[in-house]
Design a protein around this motif. Structure first.
Motif, PDB file in Angstrom:
ATOM      1  N   SER A  19       0.826  -1.204   0.000  1.00  0.00           N
ATOM      2  CA  SER A  19       0.000   0.000   0.000  1.00  0.00           C
ATOM      3  C   SER A  19       0.860   1.255   0.000  1.00  0.00           C
ATOM      4  N   ARG A  20       1.896   1.281   0.842  1.00  0.00           N
ATOM      5  CA  ARG A  20       2.731   2.478   0.941  1.00  0.00           C
ATOM      6  C   ARG A  20       3.588   2.698  -0.303  1.00  0.00           C
ATOM      7  N   ALA A  21       3.900   1.616  -1.018  1.00  0.00           N
ATOM      8  CA  ALA A  21       4.720   1.749  -2.226  1.00  0.00           C
ATOM      9  C   ALA A  21       3.888   2.112  -3.453  1.00  0.00           C
ATOM     10  N   ALA A  22       2.579   2.010  -3.347  1.00  0.00           N
ATOM     11  CA  ALA A  22       1.722   2.241  -4.510  1.00  0.00           C
ATOM     12  C   ALA A  22       1.723   3.718  -4.912  1.00  0.00           C
ATOM     13  N   ALA A  23       1.877   3.959  -6.210  1.00  0.00           N
ATOM     14  CA  ALA A  23       1.759   5.320  -6.744  1.00  0.00           C
ATOM     15  C   ALA A  23       0.279   5.658  -6.870  1.00  0.00           C
ATOM     16  N   ARG A  24      -0.109   6.805  -6.339  1.00  0.00           N
ATOM     17  CA  ARG A  24      -1.510   7.219  -6.396  1.00  0.00           C
ATOM     18  C   ARG A  24      -1.681   8.428  -7.294  1.00  0.00           C
ATOM     19  N   ARG A  25      -2.777   8.434  -8.041  1.00  0.00           N
ATOM     20  CA  ARG A  25      -3.122   9.595  -8.847  1.00  0.00           C
ATOM     21  C   ARG A  25      -3.910  10.600  -8.009  1.00  0.00           C
ATOM     22  N   PRO A  26      -3.883  11.879  -8.372  1.00  0.00           N
ATOM     23  CA  PRO A  26      -4.805  12.814  -7.727  1.00  0.00           C
ATOM     24  C   PRO A  26      -6.241  12.336  -7.928  1.00  0.00           C
ATOM     25  N   LEU A  27      -7.037  12.431  -6.881  1.00  0.00           N
ATOM     26  CA  LEU A  27      -8.395  11.894  -6.960  1.00  0.00           C
ATOM     27  C   LEU A  27      -9.251  12.646  -7.975  1.00  0.00           C
ATOM     28  N   GLU A  28      -8.883  13.889  -8.308  1.00  0.00           N
ATOM     29  CA  GLU A  28      -9.602  14.594  -9.370  1.00  0.00           C
ATOM     30  C   GLU A  28      -9.475  13.858 -10.702  1.00  0.00           C
ATOM     31  N   GLU A  29      -8.295  13.245 -10.946  1.00  0.00           N
ATOM     32  CA  GLU A  29      -8.090  12.478 -12.179  1.00  0.00           C
ATOM     33  C   GLU A  29      -8.879  11.168 -12.143  1.00  0.00           C
ATOM     34  N   VAL A  30      -8.891  10.519 -10.979  1.00  0.00           N
ATOM     35  CA  VAL A  30      -9.669   9.285 -10.833  1.00  0.00           C
ATOM     36  C   VAL A  30     -11.147   9.577 -11.073  1.00  0.00           C
ATOM     37  N   ALA A  31     -11.633  10.684 -10.501  1.00  0.00           N
ATOM     38  CA  ALA A  31     -13.029  11.070 -10.668  1.00  0.00           C
ATOM     39  C   ALA A  31     -13.333  11.416 -12.128  1.00  0.00           C
ATOM     40  N   ALA A  32     -12.375  12.049 -12.803  1.00  0.00           N
ATOM     41  CA  ALA A  32     -12.590  12.421 -14.200  1.00  0.00           C
ATOM     42  C   ALA A  32     -12.815  11.193 -15.071  1.00  0.00           C
ATOM     43  N   ASP A  33     -12.137  10.089 -14.765  1.00  0.00           N
ATOM     44  CA  ASP A  33     -12.378   8.835 -15.499  1.00  0.00           C
ATOM     45  C   ASP A  33     -13.828   8.402 -15.381  1.00  0.00           C
ATOM     46  N   MET A  34     -14.471   8.760 -14.275  1.00  0.00           N
ATOM     47  CA  MET A  34     -15.849   8.369 -14.012  1.00  0.00           C
ATOM     48  C   MET A  34     -16.862   9.383 -14.533  1.00  0.00           C
ATOM     49  N   GLY A  35     -16.367  10.484 -15.093  1.00  0.00           N
ATOM     50  CA  GLY A  35     -17.268  11.536 -15.549  1.00  0.00           C
ATOM     51  C   GLY A  35     -17.711  12.461 -14.431  1.00  0.00           C
ATOM     52  N   GLY A  37     -16.934  15.676 -12.215  1.00  0.00           N
ATOM     53  CA  GLY A  37     -16.136  16.889 -12.231  1.00  0.00           C
ATOM     54  C   GLY A  37     -15.669  17.298 -10.853  1.00  0.00           C
ATOM     55  N   PRO A  38     -14.641  18.171 -10.782  1.00  0.00           N
ATOM     56  CA  PRO A  38     -14.100  18.589  -9.479  1.00  0.00           C
ATOM     57  C   PRO A  38     -15.107  19.341  -8.616  1.00  0.00           C
ATOM     58  N   HIS A  39     -16.138  19.941  -9.243  1.00  0.00           N
ATOM     59  CA  HIS A  39     -17.145  20.658  -8.455  1.00  0.00           C
ATOM     60  C   HIS A  39     -17.983  19.720  -7.589  1.00  0.00           C
ATOM     61  N   LEU A  40     -17.901  18.417  -7.859  1.00  0.00           N
ATOM     62  CA  LEU A  40     -18.659  17.430  -7.092  1.00  0.00           C
ATOM     63  C   LEU A  40     -17.826  16.776  -5.994  1.00  0.00           C
ATOM     64  N   LEU A  41     -16.564  17.161  -5.863  1.00  0.00           N
ATOM     65  CA  LEU A  41     -15.650  16.532  -4.912  1.00  0.00           C
ATOM     66  C   LEU A  41     -15.400  17.430  -3.704  1.00  0.00           C
ATOM     67  N   GLU A  42     -15.296  16.800  -2.539  1.00  0.00           N
ATOM     68  CA  GLU A  42     -14.937  17.482  -1.300  1.00  0.00           C
ATOM     69  C   GLU A  42     -13.727  16.758  -0.723  1.00  0.00           C
ATOM     70  N   PRO A  43     -12.511  17.263  -0.962  1.00  0.00           N
ATOM     71  CA  PRO A  43     -11.294  16.547  -0.546  1.00  0.00           C
ATOM     72  C   PRO A  43     -11.189  16.379   0.962  1.00  0.00           C
ATOM     73  N   HIS A  44     -10.731  15.196   1.376  1.00  0.00           N
ATOM     74  CA  HIS A  44     -10.386  14.905   2.770  1.00  0.00           C
ATOM     75  C   HIS A  44      -8.933  14.444   2.767  1.00  0.00           C
ATOM     76  N   GLY A  45      -8.006  15.387   2.644  1.00  0.00           N
ATOM     77  CA  GLY A  45      -6.616  15.041   2.489  1.00  0.00           C
ATOM     78  C   GLY A  45      -6.374  14.419   1.126  1.00  0.00           C
ATOM     79  N   SER A  46      -5.286  13.663   1.004  1.00  0.00           N
ATOM     80  CA  SER A  46      -4.967  13.020  -0.277  1.00  0.00           C
ATOM     81  C   SER A  46      -5.542  11.618  -0.390  1.00  0.00           C
ATOM     82  N   ALA A  47      -6.088  11.083   0.718  1.00  0.00           N
ATOM     83  CA  ALA A  47      -6.525   9.686   0.724  1.00  0.00           C
ATOM     84  C   ALA A  47      -7.911   9.498   0.153  1.00  0.00           C
TER      85      ALA A  47
END
Length: 574
Positions: A19-35, A37-47
């Motif tokens: 888990s700690r070695a895994a490269a993570r994408r910004p969650l905005e990019e993960v969400a964009a794959d799902m259609g 948008g960032p206006h629908l996201l409320e960040p809670h840190g990077s996790a």
């Protein structure tokens, strides 16, 4: 000849190290794959990020994903790897150029610090970061605990201040909850002390994952629906035998306010950066055992496949998915994955005893496909349980490094005899590329016409609904109702609750109500000890056998191994 799970020739890193070695994408990019948008996201840190429920309406006109539920045969105390398989399948779809969205429950900290450990998946098929997922995350479970216990406090205060609603002190059914395994809180006396300390009542604690508020959160479809369900919660009965609700206590509004953020699903990602929706955490053997409806209402329009996991074996988790969750969501599944392991099937041969926290019996690790075949009756029963709902099953052989080819082939042979697609999946050791064959089999199953069918109609009497599940899903000869359970069922019918589905609480370690009985037992009856009413959640809740709604800790709980190192990093979590 012994063959480790394909490419594994050396010891794997721990789940936490992976888990700690895994490269993570910004969650905005993960969400964009799902259609999304960032206006629908409320960040809670990077996790993790909360997803606004506005996403349900914004995505509504997009194509509908194929809907897949991951369940299992009856597991050992060590589990079958359903979450790992669900995550691996989601990653596997990416290797065949399809977007798989994974939707899972948030782990309870009771099991995390108890016997089972965390529930982020494992190996190269897990949700990351695993320590965030297993510990607190965005605080949803704490919000459920607070809302539940606020209602407990308002009940006690109402009675202390004159009992205007006329509560019968012997008919208060609302207990308290805590997200920890603590057997000493199962039965308590409240209100001990002087007159200002309330009135003495016998009560008790359940684990937060068994709270009706948690089940209600997982089954609601909107914030308005959440508020209405809160008001319908029945907390007890007055002296005339009529139900008293949270609305009557004027508690439902404040409870909903506590949960206004908790109702929003959490977006995370896998070790391969595939999207994961994590939301709600009702127990599988005690409660509904499925992640939230609102997460599915978002995910069903966000990819090619929506993969969700149902708790424990198909007799419990999948049955509740089909007959409770799908009733609430209006969604119909296209396929069901049944996870089977060599270890589980050998256990169902009745030759071995598996105990959590102890090594497997050495003879169980020897090559023996005959033991796998001897335990196959349980697999056959769970295949039949899926087919009773007219859903196409697919067998996922969750491969362990200690398995033998001949043992895998034994499972594949059973699947062939039953006419069911099957694939050996190496997602734990290889990630998505090890689950390609499983993804292809699931895609084929989803392409078939679906004739989804629930097990019973709404108008069937409650006792008959329990009987149908006992006979058709568990293989029982009928029910043995305690006098208390019979009185409770009669009271619920008279109160107008008879049209609700039933959510049976029983052991997950056997098709029967006795965890010691393996395989597919016959010639037994289901003992129903008591029946509770979860009216806000929308189901009736029979408790069978020696089922406990507050687990206890083992002699060597996982909490003893979890710590913080000199760098401030969590250690011992798995």
């Amino acid at each position: 000849m012994f063959k480790p799970s394909r490419s594994i020739t050396t010891a794997m890193p721990s789940d936490l190290a992976i888990s700690r070695a895994a490269a993570r994408r910004p969650l905005e990019e993960v969400a964009a794959d799902m259609g999304i948008g960032p206006h629908l996201l409320e960040p809670h840190g990077s996790a993790a990020s909360k997803i606004s429920l506005d996403a349900i309406d914004e995505l509504r006109d997009r194509p509908r994903a194929k809907y897949v539920v991951v369940t299992a045969i009856t597991p050992t105390p060590l589990g079958s790897g359903k979450t790992t398989t669900a995550v691996g399948l989601g990653q596997g779809f990416r290797h065949i150029d399809k977007l798989g969205i994974v939707a899972i429950r948030q782990p309870s900290m009771g099991p995390t610090f108890g016997i089972k450990g965390g529930a982020a998946g494992g190996g190269y098929a897990q949700v990351v970061p695993m320590e965030a997922l297993n510990l607190h995350l965005t605080g949803d479970t704490h919000a459920v605990t607070a809302a539940h216990n606020l209602l407990s406090a308002m009940i006690g205060n109402h009675i202390h201040k004159g009992n205007r609603l006329g509560f019968d002190p012997h008919e208060i059914t609302w207990r308290r909850v805590l997200d920890v395994n603590d057997r000493e809180l199962r039965t308590i006396i409240t209100g001990l002390g002087g007159p200002d300390d309330g009135n003495p009542f016998q009560s008790g604690f359940d684990i937060s994952a068994a709270s009706e508020v948690m089940a209600l959160l997982s089954l609601c479809t909107s914030l308005r629906d959440l508020r209405e369900r809160m008001g319908r919660i029945v907390v007890g009965y007055n002296r005339g035998g009529e139900p008293v609700t949270a609305e009557m206590l004027k508690a439902a509004g404040a409870m909903t306010a506590i949960l206004k953020d908790a109702i929003k699903p959490n977006l995370m990602q896998t070790v391969e950066q595939a999207p994961v929706l994590v939301h709600s955490g009702p127990f599988g053997n005690i409660a509904t055992g499925n992640s939230s409806v609102v997460a599915d209402l978002i995910g069903i329009h966000a990819g090619d496949y929506l993969i969700t996991e149902a708790g424990f074996g198909a007799d419990i988790g999948a049955e509740k998915f089909f007959n409770i969750k799908c009733r609430a969501s209006g969604l119909a599944p296209d396929a069901a994955v049944i996870v089977a392991t060599v270890r589980d099937l050998k256990t169902h041969s009745n030759k071995y005893r598996v105990v959590a926290g102890r090594p497997l019996p050495p003879e169980m690790l020897a090559e023996n496909p005959d033991d796998v075949i001897a335990g196959a009756a349980n697999l056959r029963r769970q295949i039949a349980n899926i087919r009773r709902h007219r859903v196409t099953p697919v067998i996922a052989v969750n491969a362990f490094p200690t398995d033998y080819d001949s043992e895998h082939q034994a499972i594949m042979d059973v699947a062939a005899e039953e006419g069911v697609r099957a694939a050996i999946s190496y997602h734990f050791t290889e990630g998505g590329r090890g689950a390609v064959e499983l993804a292809e089999a699931v895609a084929e199953a989803c392409a078939e016409p679906s004739g989804f069918h629930r097990l019973y109609p709404d108008e069937l009497p409650l006792v008959d609904k329990i009987d149908v599940i006992a006979r058709e899903m568990y293989g029982a000869d009928g029910l043995d109702l305690s006098p208390l359970a019979a009185r409770q069922l009669d009271k619920y019918e008279r109160a107008g609750f008879g049209s609700l589905p039933v959510c049976i609480a029983k052991t997950h370690l056997s098709l029967s109500a006795d965890p010691r009985i393996k395989g597919a037992p016959t010639g037994w009856r289901l003992p129903v000890r008591e029946v509770r009413a979860s009216i806000g959640a929308g189901f009736i809740y029979p408790i069978c056998g020696d089922m406990r709604t507050m687990p206890g800790l083992s002699s060597a709980p996982a909490a003893e191994r979890i710590d913080i190192d000199d760098n401030g990093e969590i250690v011992g979590l798995s």
